[in-house]
Design an enzyme around this catalytic site. Structure first.
Site, PDB file in Angstrom:
ATOM      1  NE  ARG A  81      -4.188   2.195  -4.177  1.00  0.00           N
ATOM      2  CZ  ARG A  81      -4.407   1.640  -2.983  1.00  0.00           C
ATOM      3  NH1 ARG A  81      -3.544   0.767  -2.500  1.00  0.00           N
ATOM      4  NH2 ARG A  81      -5.471   1.960  -2.286  1.00  0.00           N
ATOM      5  CG  ASP A  91      -1.961  -1.165   1.067  1.00  0.00           C
ATOM      6  OD1 ASP A  91      -2.224  -1.594  -0.076  1.00  0.00           O
ATOM      7  OD2 ASP A  91      -2.454  -1.647   2.103  1.00  0.00           O
TER       8      ASP A  91
HETATM    9  O1  SPQ Z   1      -9.424  -3.119   1.855  1.00  0.00           O
HETATM   10  P1  SPQ Z   1      -8.754  -2.656   0.611  1.00  0.00           P
HETATM   11  O2  SPQ Z   1      -9.602  -1.697  -0.101  1.00  0.00           O
HETATM   12  O3  SPQ Z   1      -8.297  -3.787  -0.284  1.00  0.00           O
HETATM   13  O4  SPQ Z   1      -7.421  -1.907   1.120  1.00  0.00           O
HETATM   14  C1  SPQ Z   1      -6.063  -1.777   0.701  1.00  0.00           C
HETATM   15  C2  SPQ Z   1      -5.671  -0.278   1.013  1.00  0.00           C
HETATM   16  O5  SPQ Z   1      -4.993   0.390   0.241  1.00  0.00           O
HETATM   17  O6  SPQ Z   1      -6.052   0.140   2.098  1.00  0.00           O
HETATM   18  C3  SPQ Z   1      -5.793  -2.133  -0.771  1.00  0.00           C
HETATM   19  F1  SPQ Z   1      -6.396  -1.436  -1.616  1.00  0.00           F
HETATM   20  O7  SPQ Z   1      -5.183  -2.550   1.541  1.00  0.00           O
HETATM   21  C4  SPQ Z   1      -5.136  -3.995   1.546  1.00  0.00           C
HETATM   22  C5  SPQ Z   1      -3.737  -4.435   1.148  1.00  0.00           C
HETATM   23  O8  SPQ Z   1      -3.400  -3.979  -0.127  1.00  0.00           O
HETATM   24  C6  SPQ Z   1      -5.456  -4.431   2.952  1.00  0.00           C
HETATM   25  C7  SPQ Z   1      -5.040  -5.838   3.236  1.00  0.00           C
HETATM   26  C8  SPQ Z   1      -5.558  -6.526   4.441  1.00  0.00           C
HETATM   27  O9  SPQ Z   1      -5.981  -5.867   5.408  1.00  0.00           O
HETATM   28  O10 SPQ Z   1      -5.521  -7.779   4.446  1.00  0.00           O
HETATM   29  C9  SPQ Z   1      -4.139  -6.519   2.432  1.00  0.00           C
HETATM   30  C10 SPQ Z   1      -3.591  -5.964   1.183  1.00  0.00           C
HETATM   31  O11 SPQ Z   1      -4.256  -6.522   0.066  1.00  0.00           O
HETATM   32  P2  SPQ Z   1      -3.848  -7.963  -0.525  1.00  0.00           P
HETATM   33  O12 SPQ Z   1      -4.624  -8.080  -1.789  1.00  0.00           O
HETATM   34  O13 SPQ Z   1      -2.393  -7.916  -0.739  1.00  0.00           O
HETATM   35  O14 SPQ Z   1      -4.239  -8.956   0.422  1.00  0.00           O
END
Ligand code: SPQ
Length: 423
Positions: free
Chosen positions: A339, A308
């Site tokens: 992004r 992120d």
């Molecule tokens: O909840 P959301 O919208 O997917 O949030 C994001 C963010 O930027 O806040 C991604 F857009 O964070 C995710 C992060 O990228 C939050 C997260 C988690 O809490 O498990 C994990 C990450 O995503 P991923 O796809 O790598 O599991």
């Protein structure tokens, strides 16, 4: 650079978004109450609370704490309304894992941005476990026909904490053990919290987790540390805005989240850590001073630990004295916005020398910026909005950022904290 851009002073950032979501989810599935302090009251975490209220869980919200009155894994009620996940990918994917094992049908929906995000990544493993999920082209809205699930062995094609957590939450309800293998370790907050709520349910190895079902969860007291992904805006701002010196207190420093600190150090940023607490979700005070920055490289194996923060690392690169390269970040194309493409479009408006790659960027920070277009656009993505705001501190003319209020998703008090550091 705008006048009065220099940042100085000490702030605390709000609670971690990932840990806040998980504290509601595990609290709801527990027997007994879970008391949560420093919970992040942002739009995404409020979506998670709203969904569990619609599943029959009482959640009390007072200024001091959130109290979740757990109903146990088998105590959720069939929802009478569609479950609205708002903008939140985390709520959608994690709660789908819960719903897959429930004895009722649920319909899950979300806003326009969430409805474009891929759900196949959870539909595949949850279907393998026995769940039936209807979703046109693997997008929301999604109808989840809950059923008795079976344990599986699942090798994840891409590192993702959301997919891993969806499988863990489903596996708690299965009729046998589940093994999850990750290519690279992603954030492990679900595992850490489950170890406290139900120690016999989980066995952790390096890149492998085994879930043993049939164990109950017991409500706990959870203190949420400050969100390193929110702190990152001011860590990078302090590193790039000349004359800055900032301390951020009580920031969560779980090693699966601290990739940003490693890259800041590689770029030559002056960063110090004090007052470290120990424990599963450790925290520390982080202090950064502006200094000359060197170019750096980030490759795929590091991405899960800073996924992120990539937009901010692109900004850091745009102030480092040379050519930086970030690759292996193709997952960024599936977030609240694409992004990679959005950063390239918006940075070009600032005259930053940036080249788009399929999985990242090449940025020459030695070239001076020149404003081409003062109308910046967040593309309704909170992390882009705040990254552009920090970038604007280095621009000597006023700029506007369209849909800046998307910051409410993860950091509603961002403007107050920025104002404190500029006063
Ligand atoms: O909840 P959301 O919208 O997917 O949030 C994001 C963010 O930027 O806040 C991604 F857009 O964070 C995710 C992060 O990228 C939050 C997260 C988690 O809490 O498990 C994990 C990450 O995503 P991923 O796809 O790598 O599991």
């Amino acid at each position: 650079m705008q006048t009065n851009s220099r940042l100085s002073g000490t702030i605390s950032v709000p609670g971690d978004k990932s840990i806040s979501h998980r504290s509601i989810i595990l609290g709801a599935l527990s027997n007994g109450t879970t008391k949560i302090t420093n919970f992040l009251r942002s739009a995404d975490c409020i979506s998670t609370m709203g969904v569990f209220r619609n599943l029959g869980v009482q959640i009390d919200d007072t200024p001091a704490e959130i109290t979740v009155h757990g109903v146990g894994i088998k105590g959720l009620q069939a929802p009478k309304v569609d479950l609205d996940m708002g903008n939140s990918g985390t709520s959608t994917r994690l709660i789908s894992g819960v719903l897959a094992g429930q004895p009722f049908v649920s319909r899950v929906m979300g806003d326009a941005s969430l409805s474009k995000r891929p759900m196949k990544r959870i539909i595949t493993p949850l279907s393998e476990m026995g769940s039936e999920i209807d979703a046109v082209e693997n997008h929301l809205p999604m109808t989840i026909h809950g059923t008795q699930l079976h344990g599986i062995q699942y090798e994840m094609p891409v590192a993702s904490a959301q997919v891993k957590s969806a499988i863990i939450l489903a596996a708690l309800q299965a009729d046998g053990d589940t093994t999850i293998i990750e290519p690279v370790k992603s954030r492990d907050h679900t595992e850490n919290m489950l170890e406290r709520f139900s120690p016999d349910s989980i066995e952790k190895h390096d890149h492998q987790i085994v879930i043993h079902p049939h164990h109950e969860l017991a409500g706990q007291a959870v203190h949420v540390p400050g969100d390193i992904s929110s702190a990152a805006f001011f860590l990078v701002a302090a590193a790039i805005v000349p004359g800055s010196e900032v301390t951020i207190q009580n920031v969560g420093i779980n090693p699966t989240r601290t990739g940003i600190l490693n890259v800041l150090k590689r770029a030559g940023a002056s960063i110090t850590e004090t007052n470290r607490t120990t424990g599963v979700e450790a925290s520390a005070d982080l202090a950064v001073k502006a200094t000359e920055l060197k170019p750096f490289t980030v490759t795929g194996h590091e991405i899960p630990g800073l996924v992120d923060e990539v937009p901010l690392l692109a900004l850091l690169a745009a102030r480092a004295n040379g050519v930086s390269k970030i690759t292996g970040a193709e997952e960024l194309r599936f977030k609240e916005s694409d992004r990679i493409s959005v950063i390239v479009t918006e940075f070009k408006k600032l005259g930053i020398a940036i080249e788009e790659l399929p999985d990242g960027f090449i940025i020459d920070g030695s070239k001076p910026w020149h404003l081409n277009d003062a109308k910046l656009n967040s593309h309704k993505d909170h992390r882009i909005a705040m990254t552009l705001k920090i970038a604007s501190l280095l621009v000597d003319q006023p700029v506007t950022i369209k849909d800046f209020d998307s910051i409410k998703i993860s950091y509603p008090t961002f403007n107050d904290d920025l104002a404190k550091l500029r006063s």
